[in-house]
Design an enzyme around this catalytic site. Sequence first.
Site, PDB file in Angstrom:
ATOM      1  N   ASP A   7      65.422  58.209  39.948  1.00 52.27           N
ATOM      2  CA  ASP A   7      65.430  56.870  39.391  1.00 52.27           C
ATOM      3  C   ASP A   7      66.844  56.307  39.571  1.00 52.27           C
ATOM      4  OD1 ASP A   7      64.585  54.606  37.800  1.00 52.27           O
ATOM      5  OD2 ASP A   7      65.658  55.516  36.120  1.00 52.27           O
ATOM      6  N   ASP A   9      68.297  53.049  37.672  1.00 51.11           N
ATOM      7  CA  ASP A   9      68.904  52.428  36.488  1.00 51.11           C
ATOM      8  C   ASP A   9      69.021  53.399  35.319  1.00 51.11           C
ATOM      9  OD1 ASP A   9      68.970  49.922  37.843  1.00 51.11           O
ATOM     10  OD2 ASP A   9      66.832  49.705  37.430  1.00 51.11           O
TER      11      ASP A   9
END
Length: 223
Positions: A7, A9
């Site tokens: 991922d 963020d």
Amino acid sequence: MALALFDLDDTLIAGDSASLWLEYMVAEELAPAGMVAEEQAMMSLYHQGKMDMHQYMAFTLQPLAGKTRQWLDSLCTRFAEQVLRERLYPQGLARIDWHRKQGDTLVLISASGEHLVTPMARMLGMDHCIAILLDEEEGLLTGQTRGTLSFREGKVARINQLFGGLDDPWQGSFGYSDSHNDLPLLQAVALPHAVNPAPRLRQAAEQAGWPCLHWQLVEEKVQ
């Protein structure tokens, strides 16, 4: 070879790229300042697991409607270099390098738009980039999205679409995320890791016995 799914963020970077991008657009006078408060209200729903991602994307993409892809790519490359690069966690970079040395397939997978995620994937030397796709007509952005949104179960669907030719793309796979919104992805991989997990993910990780990693921008001083 195994998939290593990261991922972006609050996992590889400190902060949310979409929120930072909106602030950047406001500073560049490309978006009205009033959008920031409304976007933050939507992000509060995200952290509660209640966000409507279609609604969020339609709202935040408004300033880009009518722009060219070339214009946007140039601006976002500059944004990534000026704003996001300094927010990269050193521990995350080290983990990417470890997977690269193992010969794993590096995938940056995010629920942010492709205009923000693609320059970061290039910067990090990732093999693949999965993000929310932007719609365009006659060479101009429409301010809408297309295809399956890479959000919650959509991340699993997009992985299956991209690597559908493999017998079992999930075999031996690694996953890294901070958010409970990524539980479907973390439950799909063979080796899930919670990175700086939000409370709901931390609870799920502890119950499942997943590793919880603590990444930060500055190394803690030894007392």
